[in-house]
Design an enzyme around this catalytic site. Structure first.
Site, PDB file in Angstrom:
ATOM      1  N   VAL A  71      -9.144   2.858   3.397  1.00 15.61           N
ATOM      2  CA  VAL A  71      -8.364   4.100   3.482  1.00 15.61           C
ATOM      3  C   VAL A  71      -6.967   3.720   3.936  1.00 15.61           C
ATOM      4  CG1 VAL A  71      -8.113   6.327   4.646  1.00 15.61           C
ATOM      5  CG2 VAL A  71     -10.392   5.495   4.024  1.00 15.61           C
ATOM      6  N   HIS A  72      -5.962   4.087   3.144  1.00 15.66           N
ATOM      7  CA  HIS A  72      -4.581   3.726   3.465  1.00 15.66           C
ATOM      8  C   HIS A  72      -3.798   5.009   3.677  1.00 15.66           C
ATOM      9  CE1 HIS A  72      -0.883   1.371   3.416  1.00 15.66           C
ATOM     10  NE2 HIS A  72      -1.617   0.283   3.351  1.00 15.66           N
ATOM     11  N   LEU A  73      -3.279   5.215   4.888  1.00 11.35           N
ATOM     12  CA  LEU A  73      -2.602   6.473   5.237  1.00 11.35           C
ATOM     13  C   LEU A  73      -1.130   6.400   4.841  1.00 11.35           C
ATOM     14  CD1 LEU A  73      -4.242   6.985   8.746  1.00 11.35           C
ATOM     15  CD2 LEU A  73      -4.968   7.961   6.561  1.00 11.35           C
ATOM     16  N   GLY A  74      -0.837   6.864   3.634  1.00  9.20           N
ATOM     17  CA  GLY A  74       0.527   6.794   3.115  1.00  9.20           C
ATOM     18  C   GLY A  74       0.801   5.436   2.487  1.00  9.20           C
ATOM     19  N   PRO A 119      -4.749   6.698  -0.506  1.00  8.31           N
ATOM     20  CA  PRO A 119      -5.748   6.097  -1.395  1.00  8.31           C
ATOM     21  C   PRO A 119      -7.053   5.827  -0.633  1.00  8.31           C
ATOM     22  CG  PRO A 119      -3.654   4.890  -1.462  1.00  8.31           C
ATOM     23  CD  PRO A 119      -3.604   5.808  -0.279  1.00  8.31           C
TER      24      PRO A 119
END
Lengths: 148, 82
Positions: A71-74, A119
């Site tokens: 999980v990529h925050l931004g 994403p």
């Protein structure tokens, strides 16, 4: 069948909407992406397992069978050096699906001129193993896609 | 097998984007391709989970093993870009 939950609430738009070709072309892996709602919030674990990697702005949870979800925050948020992100667990922790892992505010990321899209990617997975991906409005903790 | 020690110049280390490019290049090659951080245990360079779990940062040294010098050139270039 592994049920992957949405780590944030917002609008599922698909990886093709991510303004980074490596994600958009599925090179990191198959999955989807979510435009998160603004406001201070907690990103949650998409699956149960061990937090194999915990950056301020991204994490990987490895669950049953060694399957890892990123999980990529931004996008490009590694450049914020953790500013505005609060880690709620330690790397290596065992977590439940839906457990809060990072507190952040997409509005702060947007204010720095970065994309807030999140994403959610199945690592080392073939593109044919992802099914029932949700499109449109999604609540955090609800099913986002299934991993066969 | 050929071996190359590379100091990672990528600003973000082998994080999401460089890691994906690195693994993408390794996965296209025949034979085993491994990468280790410093003198640590080598992992498959064809697994993005394995490569990201190495937690390679800017300035770290990695050791890449592959069958061809050409592939080592390509992987070293990715580790030093961005």
């Amino acid at each position: 069948m592994l049920s992957v939950l949405s780590p944030v609430s917002g609008t599922a738009v698909g990886l093709s909407e991510v303004p980074d070709p490596v994600f958009a072309q599925g090179m990191v892996g198959p999955g989807t992406a979510i435009l998160p709602r603004n406001g201070r919030q907690e990103a949650v674990a998409p699956i149960a397992g061990r937090v194999a990697k915990l950056h301020a702005h991204a994490f990987v949870v490895v669950g049953e069978g060694g399957r890892g979800v990123l999980v990529h925050l931004g996008i490009d948020t590694v450049k914020l050096n953790g500013e505005g992100f609060e880690r709620l667990v330690d790397e290596g922790a065992d977590v439940e699906a839906g457990q809060p892992l990072i507190r952040w505010d997409p509005a702060e990321v947007a204010a720095k001129g970065m994309a807030t899209v999140v994403p959610v990617v199945a690592l080392d997975a073939g593109h044919d193993v992802i099914s029932r991906a949700v499109a449109g409005e999604v609540e955090k903790g609800s099913q986002l896609f299934q991993w066969a | 097998m050929a071996e190359r020690r590379v100091k990672v110049e990528s600003e973000v280390g082998l994080h999401a984007r460089p890691a994906a490019l690195f693994v993408g290049a390794a996965a296209k090659a025949g034979g085993d391709v491994t990468v280790a951080k410093g003198d640590g245990s080598p992992v498959s360079a064809k697994s993005i989970l394995a490569v990201m779990s190495l937690d390679v940062r800017h300035g770290d040294e990695i050791v890449i093993n592959a069958e061809s010098e050409e592939l080592l050139d390509e992987l070293a270039a990715i580790a030093n870009a961005g």
